[in-house]
Scaffold this motif. Sequence first.
Motif, short mmCIF file in Angstrom:
data_model
loop_
_atom_site.label_atom_id
_atom_site.label_comp_id
_atom_site.label_asym_id
_atom_site.label_seq_id
_atom_site.Cartn_x
_atom_site.Cartn_y
_atom_site.Cartn_z
N ASN A 1 41.03 18.77 47.60
CA ASN A 1 41.17 19.34 46.25
C ASN A 1 39.97 20.18 45.86
OD1 ASN A 1 43.67 18.42 44.52
ND2 ASN A 1 43.16 16.68 45.84
N LEU A 2 38.77 19.75 46.27
CA LEU A 2 37.57 20.52 45.96
C LEU A 2 37.59 21.87 46.66
CD1 LEU A 2 34.79 20.75 44.63
CD2 LEU A 2 33.82 19.63 46.67
N ILE A 3 37.94 21.87 47.95
CA ILE A 3 37.98 23.14 48.71
C ILE A 3 39.09 24.04 48.17
CG2 ILE A 3 38.44 24.15 50.98
CD1 ILE A 3 36.98 21.74 52.19
N PHE A 4 40.21 23.44 47.82
CA PHE A 4 41.31 24.22 47.25
C PHE A 4 40.88 24.86 45.93
CE2 PHE A 4 45.43 24.67 45.02
CZ PHE A 4 46.15 25.32 46.00
N TYR A 5 40.15 24.09 45.11
CA TYR A 5 39.65 24.60 43.83
C TYR A 5 38.64 25.72 44.04
CZ TYR A 5 36.73 24.71 39.64
OH TYR A 5 36.00 25.13 38.56
N ILE A 6 37.68 25.50 44.94
CA ILE A 6 36.66 26.52 45.20
C ILE A 6 37.29 27.80 45.73
CG2 ILE A 6 34.67 27.09 46.67
CD1 ILE A 6 33.87 24.10 46.46
N THR A 7 38.28 27.63 46.62
CA THR A 7 38.98 28.80 47.17
C THR A 7 39.71 29.57 46.08
OG1 THR A 7 39.31 27.54 49.20
CG2 THR A 7 40.58 29.55 48.97
N ASN A 8 40.32 28.83 45.17
CA ASN A 8 41.01 29.45 44.04
C ASN A 8 40.02 30.26 43.20
OD1 ASN A 8 43.01 30.05 42.19
ND2 ASN A 8 43.12 28.02 41.31
N VAL A 9 38.83 29.69 42.96
CA VAL A 9 37.79 30.39 42.20
C VAL A 9 37.33 31.65 42.93
CG1 VAL A 9 35.42 30.26 41.31
CG2 VAL A 9 36.96 28.32 41.04
N ILE A 10 37.03 31.49 44.22
CA ILE A 10 36.52 32.61 45.02
C ILE A 10 37.51 33.77 45.04
CG2 ILE A 10 36.01 33.34 47.39
CD1 ILE A 10 34.67 30.59 47.77
N TYR A 11 38.76 33.45 45.32
CA TYR A 11 39.75 34.51 45.40
C TYR A 11 40.08 35.06 44.02
CZ TYR A 11 40.51 34.48 50.36
OH TYR A 11 40.32 34.65 51.71
N GLY A 12 39.96 34.23 43.01
CA GLY A 12 40.17 34.70 41.65
C GLY A 12 39.10 35.66 41.19
N MET A 13 37.92 35.62 41.82
CA MET A 13 36.83 36.52 41.45
C MET A 13 36.91 37.86 42.18
SD MET A 13 33.60 33.94 41.13
CE MET A 13 32.47 35.27 40.68
N GLY A 14 37.99 38.06 42.92
CA GLY A 14 38.16 39.39 43.50
C GLY A 14 38.67 39.44 44.91
N GLY A 15 39.06 38.30 45.47
CA GLY A 15 39.48 38.31 46.86
C GLY A 15 40.96 38.16 47.11
N TYR A 16 41.75 37.99 46.04
CA TYR A 16 43.19 37.80 46.26
C TYR A 16 43.84 39.04 46.84
CZ TYR A 16 43.92 33.31 43.97
OH TYR A 16 43.93 31.99 43.67
N PHE A 17 44.78 38.80 47.73
CA PHE A 17 45.65 39.89 48.18
C PHE A 17 47.06 39.32 48.21
CE2 PHE A 17 47.79 42.84 50.92
CZ PHE A 17 47.20 44.06 50.62
N ILE A 18 47.74 39.39 47.08
CA ILE A 18 49.02 38.73 46.93
C ILE A 18 50.13 39.59 47.52
CG2 ILE A 18 50.63 37.73 45.26
CD1 ILE A 18 47.88 36.35 45.58
N SER A 19 50.98 38.97 48.34
CA SER A 19 52.00 39.74 49.05
C SER A 19 53.25 40.00 48.22
CB SER A 19 52.39 39.00 50.34
OG SER A 19 52.90 37.71 50.04
N ARG A 20 53.43 39.22 47.13
CA ARG A 20 54.66 39.40 46.34
C ARG A 20 54.56 40.63 45.44
NH1 ARG A 20 55.81 34.32 42.96
NH2 ARG A 20 57.46 35.70 42.22
N ASP A 21 55.61 41.43 45.43
CA ASP A 21 55.61 42.64 44.62
C ASP A 21 55.68 42.35 43.12
OD1 ASP A 21 55.47 44.25 46.82
OD2 ASP A 21 57.65 44.41 47.03
N ASP A 22 56.26 41.19 42.75
CA ASP A 22 56.44 40.91 41.33
C ASP A 22 55.19 40.30 40.70
OD1 ASP A 22 56.89 38.68 42.94
OD2 ASP A 22 58.02 37.64 41.36
N LEU A 23 54.15 40.03 41.50
CA LEU A 23 52.89 39.57 40.94
C LEU A 23 51.94 40.75 40.88
CD1 LEU A 23 52.53 36.16 42.75
CD2 LEU A 23 52.91 36.51 40.33
N ARG A 24 52.14 41.58 39.90
CA ARG A 24 51.37 42.80 39.81
C ARG A 24 50.03 42.53 39.12
NH1 ARG A 24 54.44 46.78 41.45
NH2 ARG A 24 56.70 46.53 41.39
N GLY A 25 49.01 43.20 39.60
CA GLY A 25 47.70 43.05 38.99
C GLY A 25 46.73 43.98 39.68
N PHE A 26 45.73 44.42 38.96
CA PHE A 26 44.83 45.43 39.49
C PHE A 26 44.16 44.99 40.78
CE2 PHE A 26 42.10 48.80 39.83
CZ PHE A 26 40.76 48.44 39.76
N TYR A 27 43.24 44.02 40.69
CA TYR A 27 42.55 43.60 41.89
C TYR A 27 43.39 42.66 42.73
CZ TYR A 27 41.34 39.35 39.33
OH TYR A 27 41.38 38.18 38.62
#
Length: 463
Positions: free
Chosen positions: A348-374
Amino acid sequence: MNTIIQKNFSKIFYFFIFFLFFFYDEILIQDTGSYIENIYKRPFLYPFIINIFQLISETAFLKLLSIFQLILGYICLIYFSFFFIRKFNIKNILYQIILIFTVAYPYLGISMKLGLTIFSESIGYPLILLFSVIFIKNYFFLKEVKGKKYFFFMMILLALMVLNKKTFLIVLPVILLGEIYNLFINKKIKFFLINILIILTTLFLINITERANSYIKSGVFKPISVGGSSYVTAPFYLATDEDLEKITGDENRKIIQFALLNFKKDNIERNIISKSENDILNFSKNNRKIFSNYYSQYVYMQDLFENKISGHEFFGLDKKDELLARELSSKHCTQIAFQLIKLKPKENLIFYITNVIYGMGGYFISRDDLRGFYANIGFAGFFLLILQILVSFICVISLAKNTDKQLKSISCIILFFFVLNLINCLTTALFTPVYDRYSFYTFQMVFFSISLIFILFFDKKRT
């Protein structure tokens, strides 16, 4: 005349863009109805603003509201941008337009149309822009500030932001850091203690207002929390069936059985960690696809925990106890979350940290309906995060070793924006994937900060 136009060209340019949006239809989303109906969980401010426009016109209140949101947004982003443009003497019109774009972006319809959309973010974003300038004036330009004028403005904005959306409690840590910074610079313990007392009084008044709002709507004089449904979703997503069997408590077990049956019926996929042979590090390394899956499952899972198990029938209560049922649901979801986290603390800790890290600019979401700048740009995954770390490191060194007043001011401002973004991501990741809807408030300021650095660099080089 030409000189006036030239001096104000960037303001006029964006004014016409925002004015064009007046002729667009307002945008309604899933949450819009809950604000109009002012349901139990909505904070005070945004439904109150809607009520004001309903008094003006019962048929056109949403149109009038969207125009108000666009006007407020334009005023606040121009005030925000031109504070820095004047402070750092940026006269190049192109640079001004680029700098304003970095905070005007959410209004321009590329990933969202903030002013046109009927939700609390359309009020919250301009308020936090305004708050940021007042904060910077109050704490980073101490010699230019006389009395407590900006501090009291800041407290008013804190109250308005939190009464609009509780997410904005994220500014509280930076206010406290600002007070500690002030104490370190001025060495005035009396003023520090008085300011802390004013902050606590503001929070008390916010709490009383929220309690009164709950009493008017639901007949109970207390804040209504349903955060448990969001808090349980990530631990439940990670849990194996064996983990879920270890949960104690009759009501907790009942919720789990109900959830498992519904998830199976609706083909909700969870326990994705098993596809990485239950190796959390391998799991987190492959999280571009995994977090895309988490995003897609989260909404359905959270909706079940918040709405489908919160009916009075589920807990054997009368219909008049609907609100109590929701509170019980949130309470038991929180208990389940704590137990699941204890069973898998590392995961859970690693999952949480990963969520934070990717939320700060590392996400690359493959779904077209999840639109967002970064979210969709991604910048090769970690580019933005690494850039933030490097810039923060340079700013800290600059503060420690530089004597140039302007460089110190820039370093303080950038660190403020980066810390605010970090706090936002840390808080959001506790309850939800770091959607751009929740992170854009502070991420736009990171985007603005990085753009400001480049503009000042090229502007200085040009001169």
